[in-house]
Design a protein around this motif. Structure first.
Motif, PDB file in Angstrom:
ATOM      1  N   ASP A  61      52.268  77.508  41.632  1.00 46.38           N
ATOM      2  CA  ASP A  61      50.989  77.112  41.048  1.00 46.38           C
ATOM      3  C   ASP A  61      50.590  77.900  39.798  1.00 46.38           C
ATOM      4  O   ASP A  61      49.486  77.724  39.277  1.00 46.38           O
ATOM      5  CB  ASP A  61      49.857  77.202  42.078  1.00 46.38           C
ATOM      6  CG  ASP A  61      49.946  76.095  43.111  1.00 46.38           C
ATOM      7  OD1 ASP A  61      50.559  75.047  42.789  1.00 46.38           O
ATOM      8  OD2 ASP A  61      49.444  76.268  44.226  1.00 46.38           O
TER       9      ASP A  61
ATOM     10  N   LYS B  16      43.538  71.337  42.032  1.00 42.33           N
ATOM     11  CA  LYS B  16      43.917  72.756  42.106  1.00 42.33           C
ATOM     12  C   LYS B  16      43.020  73.645  41.248  1.00 42.33           C
ATOM     13  O   LYS B  16      43.327  74.808  41.018  1.00 42.33           O
ATOM     14  CB  LYS B  16      45.368  72.932  41.634  1.00 42.33           C
ATOM     15  CG  LYS B  16      46.411  72.359  42.574  1.00 42.33           C
ATOM     16  CD  LYS B  16      47.811  72.602  41.994  1.00 42.33           C
ATOM     17  CE  LYS B  16      48.897  72.118  42.923  1.00 42.33           C
ATOM     18  NZ  LYS B  16      50.250  72.306  42.353  1.00 42.33           N
ATOM     19  N   ASN B  17      41.917  73.057  40.739  1.00 39.77           N
ATOM     20  CA  ASN B  17      41.003  73.780  39.843  1.00 39.77           C
ATOM     21  C   ASN B  17      41.688  74.254  38.565  1.00 39.77           C
ATOM     22  O   ASN B  17      41.369  75.304  38.011  1.00 39.77           O
ATOM     23  CB  ASN B  17      40.391  75.000  40.559  1.00 39.77           C
ATOM     24  CG  ASN B  17      39.398  74.572  41.611  1.00 39.77           C
ATOM     25  OD1 ASN B  17      38.688  73.568  41.438  1.00 39.77           O
ATOM     26  ND2 ASN B  17      39.366  75.308  42.712  1.00 39.77           N
ATOM     27  N   LYS B  18      42.656  73.471  38.123  1.00 40.25           N
ATOM     28  CA  LYS B  18      43.309  73.765  36.844  1.00 40.25           C
ATOM     29  C   LYS B  18      42.734  72.853  35.772  1.00 40.25           C
ATOM     30  O   LYS B  18      42.143  71.798  36.076  1.00 40.25           O
ATOM     31  CB  LYS B  18      44.816  73.500  36.943  1.00 40.25           C
ATOM     32  CG  LYS B  18      45.607  74.520  37.730  1.00 40.25           C
ATOM     33  CD  LYS B  18      47.084  74.143  37.657  1.00 40.25           C
ATOM     34  CE  LYS B  18      47.978  75.218  38.228  1.00 40.25           C
ATOM     35  NZ  LYS B  18      49.403  74.868  38.101  1.00 40.25           N
TER      36      LYS B  18
ATOM     37  N   GLU C  77      51.815  69.204  36.563  1.00 41.67           N
ATOM     38  CA  GLU C  77      51.317  68.223  37.536  1.00 41.67           C
ATOM     39  C   GLU C  77      50.532  67.117  36.824  1.00 41.67           C
ATOM     40  O   GLU C  77      50.139  67.277  35.662  1.00 41.67           O
ATOM     41  CB  GLU C  77      50.383  68.901  38.547  1.00 41.67           C
ATOM     42  CG  GLU C  77      50.942  70.151  39.208  1.00 41.67           C
ATOM     43  CD  GLU C  77      50.527  71.425  38.505  1.00 41.67           C
ATOM     44  OE1 GLU C  77      50.307  71.384  37.287  1.00 41.67           O
ATOM     45  OE2 GLU C  77      50.430  72.460  39.180  1.00 41.67           O
TER      46      GLU C  77
ATOM     47  N   THR D 131      46.124  65.969  40.365  1.00 44.20           N
ATOM     48  CA  THR D 131      46.585  67.144  41.113  1.00 44.20           C
ATOM     49  C   THR D 131      46.068  68.424  40.481  1.00 44.20           C
ATOM     50  O   THR D 131      45.633  69.351  41.178  1.00 44.20           O
ATOM     51  CB  THR D 131      48.128  67.173  41.144  1.00 44.20           C
ATOM     52  OG1 THR D 131      48.595  65.934  41.647  1.00 44.20           O
ATOM     53  CG2 THR D 131      48.634  68.303  42.022  1.00 44.20           C
ATOM     54  N   ARG D 132      46.095  68.480  39.154  1.00 45.15           N
ATOM     55  CA  ARG D 132      45.633  69.696  38.469  1.00 45.15           C
ATOM     56  C   ARG D 132      44.135  69.912  38.713  1.00 45.15           C
ATOM     57  O   ARG D 132      43.697  71.040  38.936  1.00 45.15           O
ATOM     58  CB  ARG D 132      45.931  69.600  36.965  1.00 45.15           C
ATOM     59  CG  ARG D 132      47.408  69.673  36.634  1.00 45.15           C
ATOM     60  CD  ARG D 132      47.643  69.622  35.123  1.00 45.15           C
ATOM     61  NE  ARG D 132      47.142  70.809  34.451  1.00 45.15           N
ATOM     62  CZ  ARG D 132      47.826  71.935  34.321  1.00 45.15           C
ATOM     63  NH1 ARG D 132      49.054  72.024  34.820  1.00 45.15           N
ATOM     64  NH2 ARG D 132      47.292  72.965  33.710  1.00 45.15           N
TER      65      ARG D 132
ATOM     66  N   LYS E 246      53.383  73.622  38.458  1.00 44.22           N
ATOM     67  CA  LYS E 246      53.337  73.963  39.884  1.00 44.22           C
ATOM     68  C   LYS E 246      54.309  75.079  40.265  1.00 44.22           C
ATOM     69  O   LYS E 246      54.243  75.603  41.384  1.00 44.22           O
ATOM     70  CB  LYS E 246      53.629  72.729  40.728  1.00 44.22           C
ATOM     71  CG  LYS E 246      55.028  72.156  40.551  1.00 44.22           C
ATOM     72  CD  LYS E 246      55.183  70.919  41.417  1.00 44.22           C
ATOM     73  CE  LYS E 246      56.584  70.349  41.285  1.00 44.22           C
ATOM     74  NZ  LYS E 246      56.754  69.123  42.088  1.00 44.22           N
TER      75      LYS E 246
END
Length: 702
Positions: free
Chosen positions: A555, A453-455, A445, A449-450, A481
């Motif tokens: 994810d 998503k807490n990435k 991503e 976006t990451r 993702k």
């Protein structure tokens, strides 16, 4: 000469791989001096060798890049993303020039890149002086004048070296005047046109160091006498007396006397004011003598240095000859073919020995078989190439595409020392590149976006290679993702591939990705999204007897695993018989072999049989191949590995272990899917190699 040009192209391609690797490393480690020197060295070699073998476009292009990285090496220009970008673009153009793909677009690109390189170089090499309203550039580099004596070995032309290219390269370093001496050339009837009997004396004014001048002769240092002396710390070509003396030498190059040049240097530096004082004159004579002595000592030191360098180079060469040699790919292929023919001849000898019942002949045959097996194993090892030989391509692709898509991606490679047959390495490069493209375009991503998503904002793509029995597994994973199986189902229903009420396992749903033209992408990009790719990946992998599987979680990411054989040509097999035909099973897939009666097979329910208290599904190959008559009462079940499962394949009889030399079946049998090749047996008959995975997939689906 063509063979030498081919050798240069081969070596240049290897240098370019090293160059890309060094550039990518340098981008991550801008202060890494070792990589800067490596890049400079490669540019210098491309320049020198390119000129030597007639690739003047490459030589000139690399010359500008060499100058740029000399400035970087001196710490006058910092390593930046822009610098790496322009260098990688230049590398791409050098690749095209090597492939002789010189069109209008290539030339325009080279011109544009050259201007950019010169612009970056000029930023440091020039200072701007403001003189009223005029802006004037002033070169701040200082020239020194050198004298170079070049006496090539008379056989130098016979190994493809053209000394004139070396003279050209020297001239390209600055202002130069070269004098050729013909005094060693004999009378015409004694002349061998292949001998190089000319020697050269060159005066060179340049801002390059003595080491750079020495590097021009790096490939001929062992077969030439080379003397390099620094005459002055300035440009002697600005002196009228020096130029007049060169005019005299031009009439007779054998009259070149360095003492005369020294006198001119002294007059230019000390003798402008006429001095009649005897003491001063005496001092002048003493200084002259000191200078000559100094040059003489310098010459001796240079001679010692040259000899020392020659010895070091010779020692290095000896060490290299011991540790490794360069062999062309075609010679390896020829060696493999010869080993294959020897194995086939060995099979004929075995058959003959069995029929003759001669003990002495049996002993000889056994001894030759051992030697043949050792030879086969050694040839097999020679043909193996580590996966890291193509790793730079992946790094470059990920670096360029992540930059283009504005994504931060970390690439991790593990186990790239794993070796594979060179033909397999060549075949998997494109499929792997396609998988990486998909990961970058659809998997990882963007940063926003990451983070949402807490990435980690930086995505990760991992390549992991390892041995698994007689196979090599290559696993490419990303932490993107993942693939939504619902989307795949919906797309498959819309395309009419499956029905809405079909119930598929998760693995089967993911395998739909390998169908031709299948794609869930809603947006087509220039690198993916048209549904053309994963089916080709599967096809390419299948062509080299490999298989590919996919797994993915929303994810968490996607992983694609490719399983490949170690070798394509020679394998250990098990020779079996069905009716009057013989078939070979790869030993690597066999788990156990059982005897089973015709009666037991006929009573088996739903093609499942219990052997040694374990239930196995089985396929009776006699039935599948429509050989229904004359079934023997006692048959054999070969239990083979299929993924993490096991399955029985029933044959009439297991004959013996067999070294199989696989040959392709040819274009007329390309459509069949059950056999991966054929092998010629000792009696001249042909046995087909069964592809157990494909035959199980085919019959179980049916």
């Amino acid at each position: 000469m063509d063979s030498f040009r081919e050798k240069f192209i081969e070596e240049a391609n290897e240098l370019i791989l090293l160059l890309e690797e060094a550039l990518i490393t340098l981008e991550d480690e801008p202060e890494n001096k070792k990589q800067i020197h490596e890049i400079f060295r490669i540019m210098h070699t491309l320049k020198g060798s390119g000129a030597m073998f007639g690739f003047n476009n490459i030589s000139n292009f690399a010359h500008n890049l060499e100058n740029l990285y000399e400035t970087v090496k001196e710490g006058k220009i910092n390593v930046s993303h822009k610098l790496i970008n322009i260098t990688l673009r230049a590398v791409d153009q050098i690749k095209l020039l090597l492939d002789d793909k010189i069109d209008k677009q290539t030339l325009e690109n080279i011109e544009e890149i050259t201007e950019e390189v010169l612009k970056i170089s000029d930023t440091e090499n020039s200072t701007i002086e403001v003189d009223n309203s005029n802006i004037k550039k002033k070169n701040t580099k200082k020239l020194s004048t050198y004298y170079i004596k070049f006496v090539p070995n008379k056989d130098i032309c016979k190994n493809g070296t053209n000394p004139l290219y070396l003279i050209d390269e020297l001239v390209s370093l600055g202002k130069a005047k070269a004098f050729a001496s013909l005094e060693n050339i004999p009378n015409l009837h004694e002349l061998d046109e292949k001998d190089c009997l000319i020697t050269w004396s060159i005066f060179l004014a340049t801002d390059n160091s003595k080491e750079v001048i020495e590097d021009v002769f790096i490939f001929v240092i062992d077969e030439s006498i080379i003397e390099i002396q620094q005459l002055a710390n300035n440009d002697l070509f600005l002196s009228d007396k020096f130029n007049n003396k060169l005019v005299e030498y031009n009439k007779d190059s054998n009259k070149i006397e360095l003492n005369e040049i020294i006198e001119i240097i002294e007059e230019e530096t000390e003798g402008k004011v006429e001095n009649k004082d005897e003491d001063k004159s005496k001092d002048k004579d003493e200084n002259k003598e000191k200078n000559l002595n100094s040059i003489e000592i310098s010459n001796k030191l240079d001679f010692v240095e040259q000899n020392t360098k020659k010895e070091i180079v010779q020692e290095d060469n000896i060490e290299k000859k011991i540790s490794s040699i360069r062999v062309s790919s075609s010679k390896i292929d020829k060696l493999i073919n010869l080993a294959s023919e020897l194995i086939t001849a060995q099979a004929r000898l075995d058959l003959f020995t069995e029929n003759e019942k001669n003990a002495d002949l049996f002993a000889i045959s056994e001894s030759i078989e051992k030697l043949t097996r050792q030879l086969r194993d050694n040839v097999f090892e020679i043909s193996l190439v580590p996966l890291k030989s193509i790793q730079t391509k992946f790094k470059r692709l990920i670096r360029d595409l992540s930059s283009e898509f504005n994504k931060e991606i970390e690439f991790i490679a593990e186990g790239t020392e794993t070796e594979l047959d060179k033909n397999i390495i060549e075949s998997i490069s494109d499929p792997l590149l396609h998988i990486f493209r998909n990961s970058i375009d659809h998997g990882i991503e963007d940063k926003e976006t990451r983070i949402a998503k807490n990435k980690n904002k930086k995505g990760k793509i991992t390549l992991k290679a390892y041995y698994s029995g007689s196979e090599v597994h290559i696993k490419i994973s990303d932490d993107g993702k993942g693939i939504d199986t619902k989307e795949i189902m919906n797309t498959a229903i819309k395309k009419g591939i499956i029905k809405a009420d079909d119930e598929l396992k998760r693995k089967d749903i993911l395998n739909l990705m390998f169908l031709p033209g299948f794609s869930t992408a809603t947006k087509i990009t220039k690198i993916s999204g048209r549904g053309i790719g994963m089916d080709v990946v599967k096809q390419k992998i299948s062509e080299i007897r490999g298989n590919v599987s996919i797994d993915s979680k929303i994810d968490e990411g996607t992983s694609i695993t490719i399983k490949l054989p170690l070798s394509l040509s020679i394998i250990d097999g098990l020779l079996t018989k069905i009716d009057n035909s013989q078939f070979i099973f790869p030993v690597s897939v066999i788990d156990k072999i059982y005897y089973v009666s015709k009666k037991e097979l006929s009573k088996a329910f739903n093609n499942v049989i219990t052997l040694n208290e374990v239930q196995y599904p089985f396929l009776n190959l006699r039935s599948e191949f429509n050989k229904l008559d004359n079934t023997p009462d006692l048959q054999q079940v070969i239990v083979v590995k299929y993924g993490n499962k096991k399955m029985g394949l029933v044959v009439d009889e297991v004959l013996k272990e067999y070294q199989a030399v696989l040959k392709p079946l040819g274009k007329y049998y390309k459509a069949q899917k059950y056999f991966s090749g054929a092998s010629i047996l000792g009696d001249g008959s042909v046995a087909l190699m069964i592809d157990t995975n494909k035959i199980i997939e085919t019959y179980t689906l049916n």
